[in-house]
Scaffold this motif. Structure first.
Motif, PDB file in Angstrom:
ATOM      1  N   GLY A   1       0.789  -1.218   0.000  1.00 41.80           N
ATOM      2  CA  GLY A   1       0.000   0.000   0.000  1.00 41.80           C
ATOM      3  C   GLY A   1       0.824   1.272   0.000  1.00 41.80           C
ATOM      4  N   ALA A   2       0.126   2.394   0.121  1.00 46.82           N
ATOM      5  CA  ALA A   2       0.752   3.711   0.170  1.00 46.82           C
ATOM      6  C   ALA A   2       0.961   4.135   1.619  1.00 46.82           C
ATOM      7  CB  ALA A   2      -0.109   4.733  -0.559  1.00 46.82           C
ATOM      8  N   LYS A   3       2.057   4.830   1.870  1.00 50.13           N
ATOM      9  CA  LYS A   3       2.352   5.302   3.226  1.00 50.13           C
ATOM     10  C   LYS A   3       1.647   6.613   3.511  1.00 50.13           C
ATOM     11  CE  LYS A   3       6.255   6.316   6.298  1.00 50.13           C
ATOM     12  NZ  LYS A   3       7.737   6.438   6.383  1.00 50.13           N
ATOM     13  N   ARG A   4       1.580   7.457   2.499  1.00 49.69           N
ATOM     14  CA  ARG A   4       0.920   8.762   2.664  1.00 49.69           C
ATOM     15  C   ARG A   4       0.312   9.173   1.335  1.00 49.69           C
ATOM     16  NH1 ARG A   4       6.359   9.884   2.912  1.00 49.69           N
ATOM     17  NH2 ARG A   4       6.258  10.055   5.172  1.00 49.69           N
ATOM     18  N   PHE A   5      -0.585  10.152   1.379  1.00 53.83           N
ATOM     19  CA  PHE A   5      -1.240  10.651   0.174  1.00 53.83           C
ATOM     20  C   PHE A   5      -0.950  12.142   0.046  1.00 53.83           C
ATOM     21  CE2 PHE A   5      -3.794   7.144   1.866  1.00 53.83           C
ATOM     22  CZ  PHE A   5      -3.759   6.282   0.791  1.00 53.83           C
ATOM     23  N   ASP A   6      -0.140  12.503  -0.953  1.00 51.66           N
ATOM     24  CA  ASP A   6       0.227  13.903  -1.156  1.00 51.66           C
ATOM     25  C   ASP A   6      -0.961  14.698  -1.682  1.00 51.66           C
ATOM     26  OD1 ASP A   6       2.814  13.347  -0.356  1.00 51.66           O
ATOM     27  OD2 ASP A   6       3.486  12.891  -2.396  1.00 51.66           O
ATOM     28  N   LYS A   7      -0.996  15.992  -1.305  1.00 52.25           N
ATOM     29  CA  LYS A   7      -2.057  16.891  -1.759  1.00 52.25           C
ATOM     30  C   LYS A   7      -1.456  18.060  -2.530  1.00 52.25           C
ATOM     31  CE  LYS A   7      -5.175  15.813   2.087  1.00 52.25           C
ATOM     32  NZ  LYS A   7      -5.975  16.364   3.220  1.00 52.25           N
ATOM     33  N   ASP A   8      -2.249  18.594  -3.465  1.00 54.28           N
ATOM     34  CA  ASP A   8      -1.792  19.753  -4.219  1.00 54.28           C
ATOM     35  C   ASP A   8      -2.105  21.034  -3.443  1.00 54.28           C
ATOM     36  OD1 ASP A   8      -4.502  20.290  -4.563  1.00 54.28           O
ATOM     37  OD2 ASP A   8      -4.568  19.517  -6.610  1.00 54.28           O
ATOM     38  N   GLY A   9      -1.862  22.193  -4.085  1.00 52.10           N
ATOM     39  CA  GLY A   9      -2.053  23.472  -3.414  1.00 52.10           C
ATOM     40  C   GLY A   9      -3.469  23.738  -2.973  1.00 52.10           C
ATOM     41  N   SER A  10      -4.446  23.122  -3.624  1.00 52.75           N
ATOM     42  CA  SER A  10      -5.850  23.333  -3.267  1.00 52.75           C
ATOM     43  C   SER A  10      -6.357  22.300  -2.266  1.00 52.75           C
ATOM     44  CB  SER A  10      -6.721  23.292  -4.526  1.00 52.75           C
ATOM     45  OG  SER A  10      -6.644  22.011  -5.144  1.00 52.75           O
ATOM     46  N   GLY A  11      -5.461  21.414  -1.820  1.00 54.32           N
ATOM     47  CA  GLY A  11      -5.859  20.412  -0.837  1.00 54.32           C
ATOM     48  C   GLY A  11      -6.403  19.128  -1.430  1.00 54.32           C
ATOM     49  N   MET A  12      -6.392  19.015  -2.752  1.00 52.59           N
ATOM     50  CA  MET A  12      -6.876  17.797  -3.401  1.00 52.59           C
ATOM     51  C   MET A  12      -5.759  16.755  -3.478  1.00 52.59           C
ATOM     52  SD  MET A  12     -10.027  18.435  -4.056  1.00 52.59           S
ATOM     53  CE  MET A  12     -10.469  17.155  -5.229  1.00 52.59           C
ATOM     54  N   LEU A  13      -6.141  15.490  -3.371  1.00 52.28           N
ATOM     55  CA  LEU A  13      -5.145  14.430  -3.475  1.00 52.28           C
ATOM     56  C   LEU A  13      -4.509  14.416  -4.859  1.00 52.28           C
ATOM     57  CD1 LEU A  13      -6.906  11.428  -1.675  1.00 52.28           C
ATOM     58  CD2 LEU A  13      -5.075  12.869  -0.789  1.00 52.28           C
ATOM     59  N   VAL A  14      -3.186  14.242  -4.902  1.00 53.86           N
ATOM     60  CA  VAL A  14      -2.465  14.137  -6.165  1.00 53.86           C
ATOM     61  C   VAL A  14      -2.679  12.730  -6.715  1.00 53.86           C
ATOM     62  CG1 VAL A  14      -0.212  14.222  -7.281  1.00 53.86           C
ATOM     63  CG2 VAL A  14      -0.750  15.815  -5.420  1.00 53.86           C
ATOM     64  N   LYS A  15      -3.130  12.658  -7.957  1.00 58.62           N
ATOM     65  CA  LYS A  15      -3.445  11.364  -8.561  1.00 58.62           C
ATOM     66  C   LYS A  15      -2.263  10.827  -9.372  1.00 58.62           C
ATOM     67  CE  LYS A  15      -7.896  11.685  -7.395  1.00 58.62           C
ATOM     68  NZ  LYS A  15      -8.601  10.743  -6.498  1.00 58.62           N
ATOM     69  N   GLY A  16      -2.086   9.513  -9.311  1.00 56.49           N
ATOM     70  CA  GLY A  16      -1.214   8.847 -10.272  1.00 56.49           C
ATOM     71  C   GLY A  16       0.252   8.770  -9.933  1.00 56.49           C
ATOM     72  N   HIS A  17       0.740   9.493  -8.890  1.00 54.62           N
ATOM     73  CA  HIS A  17       2.174   9.439  -8.635  1.00 54.62           C
ATOM     74  C   HIS A  17       2.544   8.117  -7.956  1.00 54.62           C
ATOM     75  CE1 HIS A  17       0.901  10.533  -4.606  1.00 54.62           C
ATOM     76  NE2 HIS A  17       2.116  10.299  -4.167  1.00 54.62           N
ATOM     77  N   ALA A  18       3.793   7.705  -8.144  1.00 50.91           N
ATOM     78  CA  ALA A  18       4.251   6.407  -7.622  1.00 50.91           C
ATOM     79  C   ALA A  18       4.270   6.449  -6.096  1.00 50.91           C
ATOM     80  CB  ALA A  18       5.635   6.090  -8.171  1.00 50.91           C
ATOM     81  N   ARG A  19       3.483   5.583  -5.464  1.00 49.52           N
ATOM     82  CA  ARG A  19       3.352   5.612  -4.000  1.00 49.52           C
ATOM     83  C   ARG A  19       3.289   4.216  -3.384  1.00 49.52           C
ATOM     84  NH1 ARG A  19      -1.111   6.617  -6.784  1.00 49.52           N
ATOM     85  NH2 ARG A  19      -3.090   5.640  -6.195  1.00 49.52           N
TER      86      ARG A  19
END
Length: 306
Positions: A231-249
């Motif tokens: 699984g993923a350890k954390r979920f990165d967010k963009d400047g607007s607080g939305m989850l960043v989609k598709g990055h290797a996690r």
């Protein structure tokens, strides 16, 4: 009518009216009243994958009375029907996606290109599933035959669905692929995102509770046991607080790795080739090739009573 049935009085008309009000007043649905979305159907895609399995393995997953003279006809007829249904489901996804984005595309040629590309990969998919079956047969002393593995093992059911779903995911039909993956998830308790990259000779033993994330990369001859999470350890967010989609996690698991029951492996870490990860381990860092990772031993001290 039974006494219970006679006593039951349901306000169906009122419920229908209330549900209509909720639909109409929903902001999302107000935009869709004139053009309700038409999405790929789980009821179509579940049997469709069964048909593809029958075409790939006609003697074991197809009709029981097939003979050598009739196999090619059965495979051709089954494939023609399944691929035409698949074309319809892919077209629904492409049309839905275009409408969501406000784009205008020629759905028919795009859907045809995806389905033709998928059809070309079927021999490769068959070979990959063969390697998974062989890995299960060789890796499980309880397996009586490769035929038993194919028709009985949930890990092979999940693998077959994943091989199909992953090909469609990469060709540009991720929603259809996700539905196919969730059919296997519901049937087996094994949750593999169609984006996960899995090489040959993959074996999930027992399987219930296994989770493999979208960006996981799994090498050849890897074996997982029940309740393993990649699984993923954390979920990165963009400047607007939305989850960043598709990055290797999700983890990278190299060739010839064994991960035992209940292990949780999180983040974009690498499990080196030939490593063994013990049961119930919580792992969030890279592991060099050839490692043996296990829980710390529990020490019990017995004190003498004076």
């Amino acid at each position: 009518m039974s006494r219970v049935g006679a006593a039951l009085s349901l306000p169906i008309d009122a419920l229908v009216a209330q549900l209509r009000s909720v639909r109409v007043n929903s902001l999302q649905n107000r935009r869709r009243l004139d053009h309700p979305p038409k999405l790929p159907s789980r009821k179509v895609l579940g049997p469709l994958v069964d048909s593809l399995g029958a075409a790939l393995f006609p003697n074991r997953l197809g009709q029981v009375d097939l003979n050598e003279d009739g196999i090619d006809y059965f495979v051709g007829h089954t494939l023609d029907s399944a691929l035409r249904q698949l074309y319809g489901q892919v077209a629904l996804e492409l049309r839905f996606t275009a409408e969501q984005r406000g784009e205008a595309i020629e759905v028919s040629p795009a859907a045809a290109a995806i389905v033709c590309g998928f059809a070309e990969q079927l021999p490769k998919i068959r070979l990959l599933i063969d390697s998974d079956i062989q890995a299960a047969y060789q890796g499980d002393p309880a397996a009586g035959s490769s035929d038993e593995v194919l028709i009985c093992y949930p890990g092979i059911t999940a693998s077959l669905h994943h091989r199909v779903a992953h090909a469609l995911y990469r060709l540009g039909a991720p929603l259809v692929a996700r539905v196919i993956a969730e059919v296997a998830h519901a049937d087996t308790g094994i949750d593999i995102h169609p984006g996960a990259q899995i090489a040959d000779s993959f074996f999930i033993d027992h399987g219930t509770g296994v989770v493999i994330g979208e960006t996981a990369v799994i090498g050849s001859r890897v074996r997982l046991y029940q309740a393993v999470t990649l699984g993923a350890k954390r979920f990165d967010k963009d400047g607007s607080g939305m989850l960043v989609k598709g990055h290797a996690r999700h983890p990278i698991v190299e060739d010839d790795v064994v991960i035992y029951a209940g292990a949780t492996v999180l983040g974009r870490i690498t499990i080196g080739r030939g490593s063994v990860i013990g049961g119930n381990v919580w792992l969030t860092h890279d592991v060099p090739p050839g490692s043996r990772v296990s829980q710390g031993q529990v020490r019990t001290e017995v004190c003498a009573v004076a």
